[in-house]
Design a protein around this motif. Structure first.
Motif, mmCIF file in Angstrom:
data_model
loop_
_atom_site.group_PDB
_atom_site.id
_atom_site.type_symbol
_atom_site.label_atom_id
_atom_site.label_comp_id
_atom_site.label_asym_id
_atom_site.label_seq_id
_atom_site.Cartn_x
_atom_site.Cartn_y
_atom_site.Cartn_z
ATOM 1 N N THR A 51 0.822 -1.224 0.000
ATOM 2 C CA THR A 51 0.000 0.000 0.000
ATOM 3 C C THR A 51 0.851 1.267 0.000
ATOM 4 O O THR A 51 0.311 2.371 0.014
ATOM 5 C CB THR A 51 -0.936 0.035 1.224
ATOM 6 O OG1 THR A 51 -0.145 0.039 2.416
ATOM 7 C CG2 THR A 51 -1.897 -1.131 1.218
ATOM 8 N N GLN A 52 2.170 1.097 -0.024
ATOM 9 C CA GLN A 52 3.068 2.252 -0.011
ATOM 10 C C GLN A 52 2.763 3.178 -1.184
ATOM 11 O O GLN A 52 2.597 2.733 -2.309
ATOM 12 C CB GLN A 52 4.508 1.773 -0.063
ATOM 13 C CG GLN A 52 5.525 2.857 0.168
ATOM 14 C CD GLN A 52 6.920 2.277 0.273
ATOM 15 O OE1 GLN A 52 7.098 1.125 0.622
ATOM 16 N NE2 GLN A 52 7.919 3.089 -0.037
ATOM 17 N N THR B 265 2.132 6.463 3.078
ATOM 18 C CA THR B 265 3.403 6.102 3.702
ATOM 19 C C THR B 265 4.556 6.144 2.707
ATOM 20 O O THR B 265 4.387 5.948 1.509
ATOM 21 C CB THR B 265 3.327 4.697 4.333
ATOM 22 O OG1 THR B 265 2.995 3.750 3.330
ATOM 23 C CG2 THR B 265 2.308 4.663 5.455
ATOM 24 N N ARG B 266 5.743 6.402 3.261
ATOM 25 C CA ARG B 266 6.999 6.344 2.488
ATOM 26 C C ARG B 266 7.547 4.929 2.498
ATOM 27 O O ARG B 266 8.264 4.525 1.592
ATOM 28 C CB ARG B 266 8.064 7.236 3.146
ATOM 29 C CG ARG B 266 7.878 8.677 2.992
ATOM 30 C CD ARG B 266 9.119 9.400 3.577
ATOM 31 N NE ARG B 266 8.949 10.812 3.450
ATOM 32 C CZ ARG B 266 8.845 11.661 4.462
ATOM 33 N NH1 ARG B 266 8.928 11.239 5.694
ATOM 34 N NH2 ARG B 266 8.683 12.943 4.235
ATOM 35 N N GLN B 267 7.259 4.241 3.590
ATOM 36 C CA GLN B 267 7.792 2.899 3.796
ATOM 37 C C GLN B 267 6.786 2.093 4.603
ATOM 38 O O GLN B 267 5.894 2.678 5.225
ATOM 39 C CB GLN B 267 9.134 2.974 4.537
ATOM 40 C CG GLN B 267 9.043 3.638 5.900
ATOM 41 C CD GLN B 267 10.392 4.072 6.452
ATOM 42 O OE1 GLN B 267 11.188 4.656 5.747
ATOM 43 N NE2 GLN B 267 10.616 3.789 7.725
ATOM 44 N N PRO B 268 6.882 0.788 4.583
ATOM 45 C CA PRO B 268 5.934 -0.035 5.339
ATOM 46 C C PRO B 268 6.018 0.250 6.839
ATOM 47 O O PRO B 268 7.057 0.672 7.352
ATOM 48 C CB PRO B 268 6.378 -1.474 5.050
ATOM 49 C CG PRO B 268 7.422 -1.395 4.014
ATOM 50 C CD PRO B 268 7.885 0.015 3.898
ATOM 51 N N VAL B 269 4.922 0.018 7.525
ATOM 52 C CA VAL B 269 4.881 0.138 8.988
ATOM 53 C C VAL B 269 4.786 -1.291 9.512
ATOM 54 O O VAL B 269 3.782 -1.982 9.302
ATOM 55 C CB VAL B 269 3.660 0.988 9.438
ATOM 56 C CG1 VAL B 269 3.578 1.054 10.947
ATOM 57 C CG2 VAL B 269 3.727 2.374 8.835
ATOM 58 N N ARG C 27 11.099 14.393 8.136
ATOM 59 C CA ARG C 27 11.743 13.180 8.677
ATOM 60 C C ARG C 27 12.421 13.491 10.011
ATOM 61 O O ARG C 27 12.799 14.625 10.278
ATOM 62 C CB ARG C 27 12.774 12.654 7.689
ATOM 63 C CG ARG C 27 12.150 12.114 6.423
ATOM 64 C CD ARG C 27 13.246 11.592 5.493
ATOM 65 N NE ARG C 27 12.698 11.084 4.261
ATOM 66 C CZ ARG C 27 12.460 9.801 4.030
ATOM 67 N NH1 ARG C 27 12.716 8.903 4.943
ATOM 68 N NH2 ARG C 27 11.971 9.422 2.865
ATOM 69 N N GLY C 28 12.561 12.440 10.819
ATOM 70 C CA GLY C 28 13.316 12.549 12.064
ATOM 71 C C GLY C 28 12.579 13.216 13.216
ATOM 72 O O GLY C 28 13.193 13.546 14.215
ATOM 73 N N VAL C 29 11.263 13.408 13.102
ATOM 74 C CA VAL C 29 10.513 14.068 14.181
ATOM 75 C C VAL C 29 9.460 13.119 14.740
ATOM 76 O O VAL C 29 8.915 12.280 14.022
ATOM 77 C CB VAL C 29 9.842 15.380 13.695
ATOM 78 C CG1 VAL C 29 10.886 16.398 13.271
ATOM 79 C CG2 VAL C 29 8.856 15.127 12.573
ATOM 80 N N PHE D 57 8.177 7.130 8.484
ATOM 81 C CA PHE D 57 7.380 6.254 7.631
ATOM 82 C C PHE D 57 6.287 7.012 6.866
ATOM 83 O O PHE D 57 5.754 6.536 5.879
ATOM 84 C CB PHE D 57 6.700 5.155 8.469
ATOM 85 C CG PHE D 57 5.630 5.689 9.388
ATOM 86 C CD1 PHE D 57 4.305 5.729 8.978
ATOM 87 C CD2 PHE D 57 5.952 6.168 10.653
ATOM 88 C CE1 PHE D 57 3.319 6.233 9.812
ATOM 89 C CE2 PHE D 57 4.978 6.677 11.487
ATOM 90 C CZ PHE D 57 3.656 6.710 11.066
ATOM 91 N N LEU D 58 5.961 8.218 7.318
ATOM 92 C CA LEU D 58 4.794 8.945 6.811
ATOM 93 C C LEU D 58 5.184 9.983 5.766
ATOM 94 O O LEU D 58 6.034 10.835 6.006
ATOM 95 C CB LEU D 58 4.101 9.627 7.999
ATOM 96 C CG LEU D 58 2.672 10.088 7.825
ATOM 97 C CD1 LEU D 58 1.757 8.945 7.415
ATOM 98 C CD2 LEU D 58 2.182 10.691 9.131
#
Length: 176
Positions: A46-47, A153-157, A122-124, A96-97
């Motif tokens: 679903t990415q 999403t950028r990547q799977p969770v 990123r990173g927060v 991831f978001l």
């Protein structure tokens, strides 16, 4: 004396306007709601697509009594601030978001976009969403409303996440 009488209506009008503004400020308050949003594990398949999460219902029943008014007297509601922070797992961030949107709806009214962030940094571990400045009277006048979250999403969770949503609504109401 005639000059003084000529200015009297203007002075009274200005005094009334200032008085009305002060009364309006007294009848404006902030409604704060904190809600937990569960983000389930999201597979790689679903990415890049917008995934709708299960809605969360918010109860309004106590809100207005605490502010010495009633829901039927509410006349102007807008989102002042909406921030999200990851509660668990500890140490997780929003990497991831890619994108997030929150919608508000009720049994009486269809859903409208409430807030969004098109590019999540990123990173927060906490983010503040941008308000759509939609008029929200009809949603906060009812006994409850629902918040629906859509994420890309950028990547799977790989594991479920718990996110805390802190919302602040600016509310103006008529006096009893």
């Amino acid at each position: 004396m005639k000059k003084l009488l000529a200015w009297l209506p203007l002075v009274l009008l200005l005094a009334g306007a200032v008085g009305c503004k002060k009364i309006q400020q007294l009848l404006t308050f902030t409604v704060k709601h904190s809600q937990t949003i569960q983000i389930p594990a999201i597979p790689a398949s679903t990415q890049g697509t917008l995934v709708t999460l299960p809605p969360v219902t918010v109860d309004n029943s106590k809100t207005y009594g605490d502010n010495n008014t009633r829901a039927d007297l509410v006349k102007d509601v807008s989102l002042h601030k909406l921030s999200l922070s990851i509660s668990s797992p500890s140490g997780q961030n929003f990497d991831f978001l890619q994108r997030i949107e929150l919608y508000i709806g009720s049994d009486q009214s269809e859903q409208v976009r409430l807030a969004y962030l098109d590019e999540v940094p990123r990173g927060v571990s906490s983010i503040e969403l941008l308000s759509t400045n939609t008029k929200l009277d009809q949603y906060l006048k009812g006994a409850s409303y629902t918040i629906t979250t859509k994420v890309q999403t950028r990547q799977p969770v790989s594991q479920a996440l718990t996110v805390r949503a802190d919302m602040q609504f600016k509310v103006t109401a008529d006096p009893f």
